[in-house]
Design a protein around this motif. Structure first.
Motif, mmCIF file in Angstrom:
data_model
loop_
_atom_site.group_PDB
_atom_site.id
_atom_site.type_symbol
_atom_site.label_atom_id
_atom_site.label_comp_id
_atom_site.label_asym_id
_atom_site.label_seq_id
_atom_site.Cartn_x
_atom_site.Cartn_y
_atom_site.Cartn_z
ATOM 1 N N LEU A 93 1.231 -1.214 -0.027
ATOM 2 C CA LEU A 93 0.113 0.184 0.180
ATOM 3 C C LEU A 93 0.930 0.719 0.106
ATOM 4 O O LEU A 93 1.830 1.327 0.977
ATOM 5 C CB LEU A 93 -0.967 -0.150 1.194
ATOM 6 C CG LEU A 93 -1.964 -0.898 1.587
ATOM 7 C CD1 LEU A 93 -2.922 -1.064 2.679
ATOM 8 C CD2 LEU A 93 -3.004 -1.061 0.087
ATOM 9 N N PHE A 94 0.883 2.438 -0.770
ATOM 10 C CA PHE A 94 1.700 3.012 -0.730
ATOM 11 C C PHE A 94 -0.332 4.748 0.008
ATOM 12 O O PHE A 94 -0.860 4.924 -0.992
ATOM 13 C CB PHE A 94 1.695 3.701 -2.076
ATOM 14 C CG PHE A 94 2.989 2.955 -2.550
ATOM 15 C CD1 PHE A 94 4.711 3.640 -2.730
ATOM 16 C CD2 PHE A 94 2.812 1.591 -3.060
ATOM 17 C CE1 PHE A 94 5.309 2.285 -2.819
ATOM 18 C CE2 PHE A 94 3.301 0.414 -3.537
ATOM 19 C CZ PHE A 94 5.735 0.665 -2.848
ATOM 20 N N ALA A 95 0.288 5.287 0.265
ATOM 21 C CA ALA A 95 -0.691 6.218 0.379
ATOM 22 C C ALA A 95 0.741 7.584 0.594
ATOM 23 O O ALA A 95 1.280 7.834 1.312
ATOM 24 C CB ALA A 95 -0.732 6.360 2.233
ATOM 25 N N MET A 96 -0.515 8.797 -0.185
ATOM 26 C CA MET A 96 0.655 10.295 0.351
ATOM 27 C C MET A 96 -0.437 10.315 1.056
ATOM 28 O O MET A 96 -1.525 10.426 1.837
ATOM 29 C CB MET A 96 -0.894 10.936 -1.142
ATOM 30 C CG MET A 96 0.526 9.812 -2.890
ATOM 31 S SD MET A 96 -0.104 11.124 -3.943
ATOM 32 C CE MET A 96 0.345 12.219 -4.074
ATOM 33 N N LYS A 97 0.564 11.474 1.910
ATOM 34 C CA LYS A 97 -0.290 12.270 3.866
ATOM 35 C C LYS A 97 0.886 13.173 3.575
ATOM 36 O O LYS A 97 1.334 13.567 2.873
ATOM 37 C CB LYS A 97 -0.105 11.074 4.839
ATOM 38 C CG LYS A 97 -0.771 9.275 4.376
ATOM 39 C CD LYS A 97 -2.293 9.937 5.171
ATOM 40 C CE LYS A 97 -2.517 8.720 4.825
ATOM 41 N NZ LYS A 97 -4.238 9.045 5.423
ATOM 42 N N SER A 98 -0.142 13.668 4.711
ATOM 43 C CA SER A 98 0.382 15.043 4.402
ATOM 44 C C SER A 98 1.038 15.008 5.976
ATOM 45 O O SER A 98 1.412 14.276 6.618
ATOM 46 C CB SER A 98 0.071 16.052 4.685
ATOM 47 O OG SER A 98 -1.524 16.553 5.186
ATOM 48 N N THR A 99 1.625 16.388 7.062
ATOM 49 C CA THR A 99 1.301 16.369 8.892
ATOM 50 C C THR A 99 0.015 15.228 9.672
ATOM 51 O O THR A 99 -0.687 15.394 9.265
ATOM 52 C CB THR A 99 1.004 17.103 9.432
ATOM 53 O OG1 THR A 99 -0.123 18.180 8.910
ATOM 54 C CG2 THR A 99 2.883 18.363 8.618
ATOM 55 N N GLY A 100 0.505 14.519 10.504
ATOM 56 C CA GLY A 100 0.153 13.787 11.406
ATOM 57 C C GLY A 100 -0.020 12.716 10.167
ATOM 58 O O GLY A 100 -0.252 11.217 11.673
ATOM 59 N N VAL A 101 1.205 11.746 9.474
ATOM 60 C CA VAL A 101 0.894 10.826 9.474
ATOM 61 C C VAL A 101 1.541 9.736 10.248
ATOM 62 O O VAL A 101 1.489 8.490 10.569
ATOM 63 C CB VAL A 101 1.843 10.648 8.311
ATOM 64 C CG1 VAL A 101 3.443 11.461 8.516
ATOM 65 C CG2 VAL A 101 2.010 9.511 7.240
ATOM 66 N N HIS A 102 2.608 10.031 11.556
ATOM 67 C CA HIS A 102 3.452 9.828 12.266
ATOM 68 C C HIS A 102 2.319 9.250 13.337
ATOM 69 O O HIS A 102 1.954 7.901 14.038
ATOM 70 C CB HIS A 102 4.053 10.212 12.937
ATOM 71 C CG HIS A 102 5.556 10.887 12.778
ATOM 72 N ND1 HIS A 102 5.432 12.154 11.949
ATOM 73 C CD2 HIS A 102 6.873 10.103 11.851
ATOM 74 C CE1 HIS A 102 6.511 11.820 11.007
ATOM 75 N NE2 HIS A 102 7.648 10.891 11.139
ATOM 76 N N ALA A 103 1.501 9.875 14.273
ATOM 77 C CA ALA A 103 -0.004 9.274 14.746
ATOM 78 C C ALA A 103 -0.575 8.229 13.612
ATOM 79 O O ALA A 103 -1.488 7.209 14.149
ATOM 80 C CB ALA A 103 -0.802 10.586 14.917
ATOM 81 N N GLU A 104 -0.720 8.576 12.551
ATOM 82 C CA GLU A 104 -1.891 7.116 11.547
ATOM 83 C C GLU A 104 -0.848 6.335 11.499
ATOM 84 O O GLU A 104 -1.534 5.102 12.052
ATOM 85 C CB GLU A 104 -2.073 7.716 10.346
ATOM 86 C CG GLU A 104 -2.841 8.553 10.418
ATOM 87 C CD GLU A 104 -3.442 9.143 8.866
ATOM 88 O OE1 GLU A 104 -3.202 7.943 8.058
ATOM 89 O OE2 GLU A 104 -3.531 10.180 8.593
#
Length: 210
Positions: free
Chosen positions: A165-176
């Motif tokens: 899985l490749f997910a494009m993310k912004s800030t908050g990714v570490h919590a996810e």
């Protein structure tokens, strides 16, 4: 609008690690013009300014072009075709399957496919949870689909044994990421530089535990 969009696109593409032909750049300008036109009735995106669409939609999508494996890619929750359409224009030898449950958005995608003659895309109108395939995908990508946990739970049945899985993310990714530790292993977390965009972007690569 077309000249300004083309100039912005040329300026920002010049900062990426690959080049596009004049014909491909013209296709991307036409794509933005289609989004802008259809957006009035179909509400495809909250971004209304075509110049902002260059950065936030097209260039943002193309920033991961060199990071995906050269396999058939399933783009889940593609909406108006992001990141699938820009990637399909840039990588004509690679196949992209664009999945969305919204009929208005898939009708728009068929229009884009026909107008730009994109033979390397297939459009799937269904919910990801209901989508079934005989052979799993080696690469599933998402730009604004859901949280990582929701993506893993919704898409795990569509992956091959070696699929990622490749997910494009912004800030908050570490919590996810902490929320999927029991479901998947982190393969890579790459910070993406998007020309013209001040916000930090990431590409998360996950291996789901079957």
């Amino acid at each position: 609008m077309g000249d300004a969009v083309a100039l912005r696109l040329e300026q920002e593409l010049g900062q990426l690690e690959f080049t596009l032909t004049n014909a491909k750049r013209a296709d991307l300008v036409a794509y933005i013009e289609l989004i802008s036109h259809w957006n009035r009735a179909y509400n495809l995106t909250a971004v209304r300014d075509p110049l902002a669409m260059v950065t936030r939609h097209v260039v943002d999508s193309l920033a991961i072009a060199t990071l995906l494996p050269s396999v058939t890619v399933l783009d889940v929750g593609t909406g108006p075709g992001l990141p699938g359409i820009p990637l399909a224009v840039a990588l004509p030898e690679q196949k992209f399957h664009l999945l969305d449950s919204n009929g208005k958005k898939t009708r728009f995608l068929f229009q884009v496919k026909n107008q730009l003659s994109l033979s390397n895309i297939e459009i799937k109108e269904t919910r990801v949870e209901s989508f079934e395939v005989e052979q799993g995908y080696d690469c599933i990508v998402s730009r604004a689909f859901a949280s990582l946990r929701s993506m893993v739970k919704s898409c795990h049945h569509l992956l091959s044994e070696r699929g990622r899985l490749f997910a494009m993310k912004s800030t908050g990714v570490h919590a996810e990421l902490s929320e999927v530790a029991d479901l998947a292993d982190l393969v890579a977390l790459r910070e993406i530089k998007v020309p013209g965009l001040q916000e930090t972007r990431y590409l998360v690569e996950l291996a789901v535990r079957h």
